[in-house]
Write an enzyme that holds these catalytic residues in place. Structure first.
Site, mmCIF file in Angstrom:
data_model
loop_
_atom_site.group_PDB
_atom_site.id
_atom_site.type_symbol
_atom_site.label_atom_id
_atom_site.label_comp_id
_atom_site.label_asym_id
_atom_site.label_seq_id
_atom_site.Cartn_x
_atom_site.Cartn_y
_atom_site.Cartn_z
ATOM 1 N N LYS A 32 0.954 -3.333 4.364
ATOM 2 C CA LYS A 32 0.705 -4.769 4.461
ATOM 3 C C LYS A 32 1.412 -5.348 5.684
ATOM 4 O O LYS A 32 0.815 -6.079 6.473
ATOM 5 C CB LYS A 32 1.210 -5.449 3.181
ATOM 6 C CG LYS A 32 0.675 -6.829 2.958
ATOM 7 C CD LYS A 32 1.266 -7.431 1.677
ATOM 8 C CE LYS A 32 0.704 -6.769 0.430
ATOM 9 N NZ LYS A 32 1.441 -7.152 -0.787
ATOM 10 N N ARG A 105 6.636 -10.735 -0.553
ATOM 11 C CA ARG A 105 5.575 -9.797 -0.926
ATOM 12 C C ARG A 105 6.008 -8.357 -0.731
ATOM 13 O O ARG A 105 6.644 -8.019 0.256
ATOM 14 C CB ARG A 105 4.329 -10.030 -0.064
ATOM 15 C CG ARG A 105 4.022 -11.467 0.237
ATOM 16 C CD ARG A 105 2.910 -11.607 1.250
ATOM 17 N NE ARG A 105 1.632 -11.101 0.772
ATOM 18 C CZ ARG A 105 0.545 -11.028 1.520
ATOM 19 N NH1 ARG A 105 0.591 -11.391 2.794
ATOM 20 N NH2 ARG A 105 -0.578 -10.567 1.017
ATOM 21 N N GLY A 114 -1.574 -4.307 -7.071
ATOM 22 C CA GLY A 114 -1.039 -4.920 -8.273
ATOM 23 C C GLY A 114 0.150 -4.214 -8.902
ATOM 24 O O GLY A 114 0.647 -4.629 -9.937
ATOM 25 N N MET A 116 3.197 -3.579 -7.578
ATOM 26 C CA MET A 116 4.519 -4.118 -7.302
ATOM 27 C C MET A 116 4.432 -5.628 -7.262
ATOM 28 O O MET A 116 3.392 -6.205 -7.455
ATOM 29 C CB MET A 116 5.041 -3.513 -6.031
ATOM 30 C CG MET A 116 5.428 -2.062 -6.280
ATOM 31 S SD MET A 116 6.195 -1.361 -4.881
ATOM 32 C CE MET A 116 4.939 -1.625 -3.700
ATOM 33 N N ARG A 372 -6.686 -4.417 4.871
ATOM 34 C CA ARG A 372 -6.399 -2.988 4.712
ATOM 35 C C ARG A 372 -7.720 -2.248 4.620
ATOM 36 O O ARG A 372 -8.760 -2.854 4.349
ATOM 37 C CB ARG A 372 -5.569 -2.735 3.460
ATOM 38 C CG ARG A 372 -6.284 -3.169 2.200
ATOM 39 C CD ARG A 372 -5.424 -2.965 0.955
ATOM 40 N NE ARG A 372 -6.038 -3.624 -0.183
ATOM 41 C CZ ARG A 372 -5.379 -4.151 -1.195
ATOM 42 N NH1 ARG A 372 -4.068 -4.108 -1.236
ATOM 43 N NH2 ARG A 372 -6.015 -4.714 -2.192
ATOM 44 N N HIS A 490 -8.764 -6.445 -11.235
ATOM 45 C CA HIS A 490 -7.919 -5.243 -11.300
ATOM 46 C C HIS A 490 -8.697 -4.030 -11.794
ATOM 47 O O HIS A 490 -8.653 -2.963 -11.198
ATOM 48 C CB HIS A 490 -6.728 -5.525 -12.230
ATOM 49 C CG HIS A 490 -5.822 -4.350 -12.419
ATOM 50 N ND1 HIS A 490 -5.880 -3.535 -13.529
ATOM 51 C CD2 HIS A 490 -4.882 -3.823 -11.615
ATOM 52 C CE1 HIS A 490 -4.987 -2.568 -13.403
ATOM 53 N NE2 HIS A 490 -4.363 -2.724 -12.260
ATOM 54 N N SER A 803 -14.773 40.689 -1.775
ATOM 55 C CA SER A 803 -14.923 39.350 -2.340
ATOM 56 C C SER A 803 -13.757 39.152 -3.297
ATOM 57 O O SER A 803 -13.570 39.927 -4.231
ATOM 58 C CB SER A 803 -16.255 39.244 -3.079
ATOM 59 O OG SER A 803 -16.341 37.983 -3.696
ATOM 60 N N CYS A 870 -15.035 34.578 -4.708
ATOM 61 C CA CYS A 870 -16.013 34.200 -5.717
ATOM 62 C C CYS A 870 -15.341 33.728 -7.002
ATOM 63 O O CYS A 870 -15.982 33.451 -7.990
ATOM 64 C CB CYS A 870 -16.974 35.346 -6.001
ATOM 65 S SG CYS A 870 -16.176 36.786 -6.700
ATOM 66 N N TYR A 890 -16.975 33.264 3.920
ATOM 67 C CA TYR A 890 -17.641 32.324 3.016
ATOM 68 C C TYR A 890 -16.795 32.071 1.775
ATOM 69 O O TYR A 890 -15.883 32.848 1.467
ATOM 70 C CB TYR A 890 -19.020 32.856 2.598
ATOM 71 C CG TYR A 890 -18.960 34.077 1.706
ATOM 72 C CD1 TYR A 890 -18.856 33.945 0.321
ATOM 73 C CD2 TYR A 890 -19.008 35.358 2.242
ATOM 74 C CE1 TYR A 890 -18.793 35.056 -0.495
ATOM 75 C CE2 TYR A 890 -18.950 36.474 1.431
ATOM 76 C CZ TYR A 890 -18.836 36.327 0.064
ATOM 77 O OH TYR A 890 -18.756 37.425 -0.742
HETATM 78 P P1 ADP Z 1 -0.685 -7.508 -3.785
HETATM 79 O O1 ADP Z 1 -0.126 -6.447 -2.935
HETATM 80 O O2 ADP Z 1 -0.497 -7.262 -5.221
HETATM 81 O O3 ADP Z 1 -2.083 -7.872 -3.389
HETATM 82 P P2 ADP Z 1 0.205 -9.784 -2.266
HETATM 83 O O4 ADP Z 1 1.536 -9.732 -1.635
HETATM 84 O O5 ADP Z 1 -0.934 -9.511 -1.377
HETATM 85 O O6 ADP Z 1 0.209 -8.823 -3.521
HETATM 86 O O7 ADP Z 1 0.106 -11.229 -2.871
HETATM 87 C C1 ADP Z 1 -0.481 -11.615 -4.074
HETATM 88 C C2 ADP Z 1 -1.376 -12.810 -3.830
HETATM 89 O O8 ADP Z 1 -0.668 -13.886 -3.253
HETATM 90 C C3 ADP Z 1 -2.508 -12.504 -2.884
HETATM 91 O O9 ADP Z 1 -3.659 -13.137 -3.354
HETATM 92 C C4 ADP Z 1 -2.070 -13.122 -1.599
HETATM 93 O O10 ADP Z 1 -3.145 -13.484 -0.798
HETATM 94 C C5 ADP Z 1 -1.275 -14.314 -2.065
HETATM 95 N N1 ADP Z 1 -0.255 -14.655 -1.082
HETATM 96 C C6 ADP Z 1 0.736 -13.864 -0.658
HETATM 97 N N2 ADP Z 1 1.467 -14.468 0.293
HETATM 98 C C7 ADP Z 1 0.922 -15.678 0.468
HETATM 99 C C8 ADP Z 1 1.222 -16.766 1.336
HETATM 100 N N3 ADP Z 1 2.227 -16.702 2.199
HETATM 101 N N4 ADP Z 1 0.464 -17.859 1.256
HETATM 102 C C9 ADP Z 1 -0.565 -17.925 0.378
HETATM 103 N N5 ADP Z 1 -0.896 -16.940 -0.465
HETATM 104 C C10 ADP Z 1 -0.164 -15.814 -0.418
HETATM 105 MG MG MG Z 2 -2.680 -8.355 -1.635
#
Ligand code: ADP
Ligand code: MG
Ligand code: MG
Length: 912
Positions: A32, A105, A114, A116, A372, A490, A803, A870, A890
């Site tokens: 990220k 984040r 989801g 962490m 990503r 999810h 083989s 085989c 093969y």
């Molecule tokens: P995950 O890795 O579980 O997707 P994220 O770090 O991407 O967690 O964040 C969870 C949610 O919060 C995502 O929808 C993301 O877009 C939103 N979010 C994270 N940082 C910000 C921010 N600075 N401003 C607005 N929304 C945010």
């Molecule tokens: Mg995210």
């Protein structure tokens, strides 16, 4: 003190067209963080990314090595980076007049959706609230942000990171959500957006009281304390239960650690000109081109994926029967949509892969929060790879690496028999989040799913919606069915990653967890009832329906495999015992048969007559008796072999001489025994004596394979004659044939010399009979006894090919009987004594040495010796890669693994 990094730099800034890092720094900044830096700073992008900074994964590993302490100087680096952010934003963190708010984040090297924790709106306190209200002019918005902060912070920082265990459904988050539901009820509000400022303000007070009451601590009213609480919680979430179990499933090493991203908040919940959403540059469910996504007006963060409101489609391309009444972003804010559509195109071009992105619109202004490489299921991965080559976005070599061999499995999976599907009415319809079909008995919780699956049941996990706590249960299930959530929920995301059949947003279902039932219209299903799912269309059927194979006419798959073939060097053969198998395998691209087991004709359909003759032969007491039985058996064997040779149209066919211990073929039924006795002209007691004489205490190491040929040369002779006559006849019919005779269970060179003598003699006889000058046939052996590998040079003097029979070779090397291993395999795997089942993936460290040695010695004695495999390992991607490195010509695998082997063999070339 331990050094953290060469430069001592722990914090990387991004924002305002600049960034300290870039996308190549995933190991240090996490996926990220690296991509935020790339999007903010790369000259070809410079996208609207809210400014922030990334604390490196090295800080995380340091933190774990030092019992939860940070390295010296981290605080100063964070303060300095925060100053930079403040300068860029013209706001100050913790400033009561105009506060800067941030999100904290997590972000590991590899995305763990989801798994962490993330905390939004950090920096809101009683003091800064006033400033936020003034600056935004919306009290409602400020309290909405505040209640979200309290929820996330108390859950992530005060409960989870503090290692407080709660009963299912009793966590602080759920308790606060109950208060929210209660408030909505009081006000007669349907959605949280129906609550006004006063309601939310009151709710925040209730929240704080509840937090104090449940956790015994007050929600912190200090911005800096919140910030460091958040940072610490992200680091500790790396070793949280969910993250650990996800890592185990996905094979992500614990040492990697996570980075922390601190980023300026932008608000999708600022009112009805604000929104938040997720988009994919192509459809991750089926690979179709075109921008695809969902969004929610006046919402924040996870609202879109949480499934609490039905997300709206961003454009026409994203419409489904569920969301078609919601207003599209392209109509709602056409300008913003256009900007977003351009950005997603640029991102895909820049990363040269399908992107999964997060965006937020704050009062009509667009921000990009994440990108990503998007997860995709097998069919989508294949389609995208083929399309991207056509679009010249990627090279053929890149396309080969874009699909995991196991993902092809999804394209080879069954679908519901269309006839059955036509005559059955679906119970319900949801969103098709993971294609293919699945059937199983329903369960309503994840533990049950794991438990029942362990007991050999095929289960379908039915949930209101799933969350990261459910991953183990989702893994164990055949398929996942949820009542809520959209294509980006999810459940959909995780199922897609695994290529599982999955239906989400099936809103006709009324689940009752307490009673373990689900109501769909008139029908009530209980735990343990069967359902069948069509994940490609999103249809749910009652009961267990017949399935069929879906591989015919899959153009995308075949174009993709052609791309693989342009890179691949090893040949792919198949293990096939019948002309039908052979045909199927050829459709899949098999280039020959690597193992044709002669004995197959004595099992299953139409085996009655030949089996009777075989039994007669086995229970013969003298060479004369045996000759008679063999003569009767001969025509069956010949026509069987001829059929397969003919079906393969000149491709090589390796025919293995009779291998199993003979006692396996002896009948047990009285009727059959009597008939046999009669035909042999002996009485029952004689027959019983003969049968008893065949009994062995360890048949797998007994009288089998080449040993049968040594003791009963007439058995070898009959089989060889059948092979060569079939060949001669086909040659005379002007057909192409290429038979290879393979002698099993050889451990001593003299064994194969002995058999070769018979083959030579019969060959001369057949040539003479058919008046042929040439009769092309190769003679070789299986290498499946360790001694054969050790003396491979001697064996190669006679054998024209090797083989590797790696099933037996593994069995003999470990001294594990495959049939008895079940009683200890699981503890061996759990204790890590074995990394994987050695019968599934070749033990390269041990058995691999025998393979390597046999090839080296064999080719020294006979340069150009043809070598293949085989055993079952011939269809296992990791083993295939090893075979390529060993210089095999093969690999041979079961028909349905042929496509997987074609891909794995191509990838082996590129792995170098
Ligand atoms: P995950 O890795 O579980 O997707 P994220 O770090 O991407 O967690 O964040 C969870 C949610 O919060 C995502 O929808 C993301 O877009 C939103 N979010 C994270 N940082 C910000 C921010 N600075 N401003 C607005 N929304 C945010
Ligand atoms: Mg995210
Ligand atoms: Mg064997």
């Amino acid at each position: 003190m331990m050094k953290r990094s060469a430069s001592g730099k722990d914090v990387y800034y991004f924002g305002g067209g600049k960034a300290d890092g870039n996308s190549s720094m995933k190991n240090l900044l996490g996926g990220k963080g690296a991509n935020l830096a790339e999007m903010a700073g790369h000259s070809a992008l410079k996208l609207p990314v809210p400014p922030g900074f990334t604390i490196t994964t090295e800080v995380c590993t340091y933190y774990y090595r030092h019992g939860g302490k940070y390295a010296l100087g981290l605080k100063q680096q964070v303060d300095a980076a925060m100053k930079k952010v403040e300068k860029a934003m013209g706001k100050k963190f913790g400033d009561p007049k105009d506060p800067l708010l941030v999100s904290v984040r997590s972000g590991a090297r590899q995305s763990m959706p989801g798994m962490m924790e993330t905390v939004l709106n950090v920096g809101l306190t009683m003091k800064t609230m006033e400033g936020l209200i003034k600056q935004s002019g919306s009290e409602r918005f400020a309290y909405d942000a505040y209640r979200r902060l309290i929820t996330m912070y108390s859950d992530v920082v005060m409960e989870k990171a503090a290692d407080i265990e709660t009963e299912e459904g009793k966590g602080i988050r759920q308790q606060l959500e109950k208060l929210l539901a209660q408030k909505k009820k009081e006000k007669g509000a349907k959605l949280d957006t129906d609550l006004d400022a006063k309601d939310l303000k009151d709710l925040c007070e209730r929240y704080k009281k509840k937090v104090k009451q449940v956790l015994g601590k007050s929600f912190p009213d200090d911005a800096t304390e919140q910030l460091w609480g958040g940072i610490g919680a992200v680091f500790s979430s790396w070793n949280g239960k969910r993250a650990v179990s996800y890592r185990r499933i996905e094979n992500i090493p614990g040492e990697w650690g996570t980075a922390v991203n601190v980023q300026t908040m932008v608000f999708g919940n600022m009112g009805d000109q604000s929104a938040t959403g997720v988009g994919f540059t192509r459809n991750p469910g089926n690979g179709a081109g075109g921008f695809y996504g969902e969004y929610l007006i006046n919402a924040q963060g996870e609202d879109v994926v949480a499934g609490t409101r039905t997300p709206a489609p961003i454009n026409k391309n994203s419409q489904s029967s569920h969301n078609k009444h919601e207003v599209m972003l392209s109509n709602f804010q056409p300008k913003v949509y256009k900007q977003l559509a351009t950005i997603q195109k640029r991102l895909e071009k820049h990363y040269r892969d399908m992107q999964d992105l997060e965006f937020t619109i704050e009062n009509g202004r667009l921000f990009i929060l994440q990108t990503r490489n998007g997860k995709r299921n097998g069919p989508a991965a294949v389609k995208m790879a083929v399309d991207m080559v056509k679009e010249k976005l990627i090279t053929k070599k890149e396309a080969v690496m874009r699909v995991k061999p196991e993902q092809l499995d999804e394209l080879l999976h069954p679908i519901i028999d269309p006839a059955a599907e036509k005559s059955n009415r679906p119970l319900a319809k949801g969103l098709p989040a993971g294609p293919g079909a699945a059937k199983g008995v329903i369960v309503f919780d994840s533990n049950r799913s794991v438990e029942w699956a362990k007991n050999g049941k095929t289960v379908i996990l039915v949930r209101e919606e799933t969350n990261p706590e459910d991953v183990e249960g989702m893994r164990a299930a055949q398929a996942i069915l949820t009542a809520r959530g959209g294509m980006t929920s999810h459940a959909a995301l995780v199922a897609r990653g695994w290529g599982k059949c999955c239906i989400v947003g099936c809103s006709d279902m009324e689940i009752n967890y307490a009673k373990k039932t689900v109501e769909i219209g008139e029908v009530v299903l209980k735990e343990g009832d069967w359902v069948t799912l069509n994940g490609t269309k999103g249809l749910v059927y009652k009961g267990s329906m017949p399935m069929i194979d879906a591989t015919k006419e899959n153009k995308e798959l075949y174009s993709y495999l052609k791309i693989c073939d342009s890179v691949r060097k090893m040949k792919i053969r198949t293990n096939a015992d019948t002309p039908e198998d052979a045909r199927k395998a050829r459709e899949f691209g098999a280039e020959g048969i690597g193992l044709f087991r002669t004995e197959h004709m004595f099992y299953g359909k139409k085996s009655e007559k030949p089996l009777f003759k075989l039994r007669k032969m086995i229970l013969s007491d003298s060479a004369e008796e045996r000759e008679v039985a063999l003569k009767e058996l001969f025509p069956y064997v010949k026509s069987d072999i001829k059929g397969t040779l003919e079906a393969m149209e000149g491709l090589p066919v390796t025919i293995r001489l009779l291998d199993p211990p003979l006692h396996e073929f002896v009948p047990h039924q009285e009727e059959q025994l009597k008939e046999l006795a009669k035909s042999l002209n002996i009485d029952m007691s004689d027959l019983e004596k003969r049968i008893a004489a065949l009994k062995e205490s360890n048949p797998m190491m007994g009288h089998r394979g080449v040993r049968l040929g040594v003791t009963y040369p007439e058995v070898t002779e009959m089989q060889v004659r059948a092979i060569l006559e079939a060949t001669a006849e086909l040659l005379k019919e002007k057909k192409k044939v290429s038979p290879e005779i393979m002698i099993p269970v050889v451990g001593i060179d003299r064994e194969i010399m002995d058999q070769n003598g018979i083959i030579d003699r019969v060959k001369k006889e057949v040539m003479k009979k058919h008046n042929l000058k040439k009769l092309p046939v190769m003679v070789g052996t299986m290498i499946e006894i360790p001694r054969a590998a050790l003396t491979a040079d001697k064996i190669a003097h006679v054998a024209e090919f090797f083989s590797f029979g790696t099933n037996d070779l593994t069995q003999m090397s470990f001294g594990f009987s495959r049939d008895d291993m079940g009683s200890f395999l699981v503890p061996y795997l759990e204790k890590g004594i074995l990394p994987v089942d050695p019968f599934q993936s070749l033990d390269i460290e041990g058995v691999g040495q025998l393979v390597e040695m046999a090839i080296r010695r064999g080719r020294k004695a006979r340069p150009g010796l043809k070598v293949g495999i085989c055993g079952e390992h011939g269809g296992d991607p990791a083993s295939i890669s090893f075979c390529y490195k060993m210089g095999m010509d093969y690999v041979s695998c079961s028909p349905f693994r042929v496509p997987i082997a074609r891909l794995a063999a191509a990838q082996a070339v590129l792995e170098g």
